[in-house]
Each structure stands twice: as structure tokens, then as C-alpha cells.
Design a protein around this motif. Structure first.
Motif, PDB file in Angstrom:
ATOM      1  N   ALA A  51      64.331  21.444  42.336  1.00  0.00           N
ATOM      2  CA  ALA A  51      64.227  21.590  41.166  1.00  0.00           C
ATOM      3  C   ALA A  51      63.549  23.137  41.234  1.00  0.00           C
ATOM      4  CB  ALA A  51      63.289  20.711  40.506  1.00  0.00           C
ATOM      5  N   LYS A  52      62.903  23.645  42.207  1.00  0.00           N
ATOM      6  CA  LYS A  52      62.268  24.858  42.122  1.00  0.00           C
ATOM      7  C   LYS A  52      63.381  25.932  42.790  1.00  0.00           C
ATOM      8  CE  LYS A  52      57.667  23.996  41.983  1.00  0.00           C
ATOM      9  NZ  LYS A  52      56.766  25.015  41.258  1.00  0.00           N
ATOM     10  N   ALA A 110      61.774  17.875  44.454  1.00  0.00           N
ATOM     11  CA  ALA A 110      60.849  18.788  43.814  1.00  0.00           C
ATOM     12  C   ALA A 110      61.139  20.207  44.354  1.00  0.00           C
ATOM     13  CB  ALA A 110      59.301  18.356  43.977  1.00  0.00           C
ATOM     14  N   LEU A 111      61.370  20.344  45.557  1.00  0.00           N
ATOM     15  CA  LEU A 111      61.776  21.831  45.956  1.00  0.00           C
ATOM     16  C   LEU A 111      63.138  22.174  45.571  1.00  0.00           C
ATOM     17  CD1 LEU A 111      60.703  21.414  49.760  1.00  0.00           C
ATOM     18  CD2 LEU A 111      59.757  22.791  47.777  1.00  0.00           C
ATOM     19  N   TYR A 133      59.322  30.298  50.712  1.00  0.00           N
ATOM     20  CA  TYR A 133      58.585  29.004  50.152  1.00  0.00           C
ATOM     21  C   TYR A 133      56.860  29.393  50.163  1.00  0.00           C
ATOM     22  CZ  TYR A 133      62.191  25.739  51.771  1.00  0.00           C
ATOM     23  OH  TYR A 133      63.383  25.103  52.030  1.00  0.00           O
ATOM     24  N   VAL A 156      54.765  28.555  47.019  1.00  0.00           N
ATOM     25  CA  VAL A 156      55.040  27.329  46.066  1.00  0.00           C
ATOM     26  C   VAL A 156      54.264  26.130  46.290  1.00  0.00           C
ATOM     27  CG1 VAL A 156      56.852  25.497  46.465  1.00  0.00           C
ATOM     28  CG2 VAL A 156      57.666  27.998  46.850  1.00  0.00           C
ATOM     29  N   ARG A 157      53.788  25.646  45.041  1.00  0.00           N
ATOM     30  CA  ARG A 157      52.941  24.467  45.086  1.00  0.00           C
ATOM     31  C   ARG A 157      53.923  23.545  44.388  1.00  0.00           C
ATOM     32  NH1 ARG A 157      47.833  24.824  45.989  1.00  0.00           N
ATOM     33  NH2 ARG A 157      47.426  23.454  44.647  1.00  0.00           N
ATOM     34  N   LEU A 158      53.674  22.059  44.634  1.00  0.00           N
ATOM     35  CA  LEU A 158      54.679  21.211  44.177  1.00  0.00           C
ATOM     36  C   LEU A 158      53.468  20.221  43.255  1.00  0.00           C
ATOM     37  CD1 LEU A 158      57.138  20.216  46.925  1.00  0.00           C
ATOM     38  CD2 LEU A 158      57.508  21.438  45.067  1.00  0.00           C
TER      39      LEU A 158
END
Length: 173
Positions: A105-106, A102-103, A72, A75-77
């Protein structure tokens, strides 16, 4: 009333924690659903013995959570939400469910129950906390963007539209 939790209870504690709760909450919810037992002296001794025997397993689980936490890092959303054109306020709010999507998707699968975030009702920057273990938490920056770029342009055009009206009023006087 002191109880020993048999499983993680969001907002209360983690498995094998001894917590103090109100009598009604313990008697009417936690104990009947099997989430807790009453913390008697004998139950505390059994818990201490079980924890001593499982100490290496608990250390392994914490190590796994720390390894997951490294994924993590950095990680920037960025989440786009529907906004009111006039005020810029969100229709609804951004919740832990949207952050979990969103997480995902990453490539970081996270339960929404593990994500803690204050209510997001405006465009801006926020911090979401992901609790992977009771001793391991990761903070993730979340930027909420507007899906209506016209809101910014209209605000910039508004003062320009008022200037000619003020000039006309001055000319009439």
C-alpha cells in the motif's frame, strides 16, 4: 552432512552457501528436490571457481539490494486489527502477509517470505525485519492498533462505576 545450496532456502541459507544439515534432511529433501548437492572436494573447487567468475555480478546484486533498502528508510507501518473489547488481545495475529500488504500500500512490493517478525498477538509496537540480501536487512517499525476504540473508554469508565457501589455499601453499614 555438508551440502552446497543451489537456491535460497528460507531458514537455512542462501544460494552457493555451504551448510551443515542433518543427514535425513539432506538426503530426503534437499538433494532430491534439487535445492542442494553434496559438498565434495571437487564440488567445492567448482563452486570457488564459479564464485570468482561471478564476483562482479554478486557485487551488483548486493548494490541493488542496498539501493532498495534506502527506499525502506523512514517507513513506519500502522496496522489495525480486530481485538477483544475486554482484554485488548488480537483475534488471531498479525503475520508477515499483513505486513507485506501494508508495504504494498506504501508502494514497496515485498515478498512475505523475506519478512521476519515475531508473533504479534497484542496491540503495541514491534519491529519487522526485511531481508533483501544475505548481507542487507532493513528493520521496519510496526504499530498494531485496535479497531475497537471502545475498549479504552470502557476501561476508564469501569473504576468510576465501582465508586458509587462502594459508597452505597458504606451507607448501608
Amino acid at each position: 552432512m555438508e551440502v552446497i545450496l543451489k537456491e535460497d532456502v528460507v531458514g537455512l541459507g542462501y544460494k552457493d552457501d555451504i551448510v551443515t544439515v542433518k543427514n535425513g534432511y539432506g538426503r530426503n529433501f534437499l538433494i532430491p528436490t534439487g535445492k542442494a548437492i553434496i559438498a565434495t572436494e571437487s564440488a567445492k573447487k567448482i563452486l570457488a571457481e564459479n564464485l570468482r567468475q561471478r564476483a562482479h555480478k554478486i557485487a551488483a546484486i548486493k548494490k541493488e539490494a542496498e539501493e532498495r533498502a534506502t527506499k525502506y528508510q523512514g517507513v513506519r507501518l500502522s496496522i489495525t486489527a480486530h481485538t477483544n473489547v475486554a482484554t485488548g488481545a488480537l483475534y488471531g495475529s498479525v503475520s508477515a502477509a499483513e505486513i507485506a500488504e501494508a508495504l504494498l500500500a506504501k508502494g514497496l512490493e515485498t515478498e512475505r517470505k523475506l519478512i521476519f517478525v515475531k508473533t504479534i498477538k497484542e496491540v503495541g509496537n514491534y519491529i519487522a525485519t526485511v531481508r533483501l540480501h544475505k548481507e542487507v536487512a532493513v528493520e521496519i517499525p510496526v504499530e498494531v492498533l485496535s479497531d475497537a476504540p471502545l475498549a479504552v473508554e470502557k476501561k476508564e469508565e469501569a473504576p468510576a462505576a465501582e465508586a458509587p457501589a462502594a459508597e452505597e455499601a458504606a451507607a448501608e453499614a
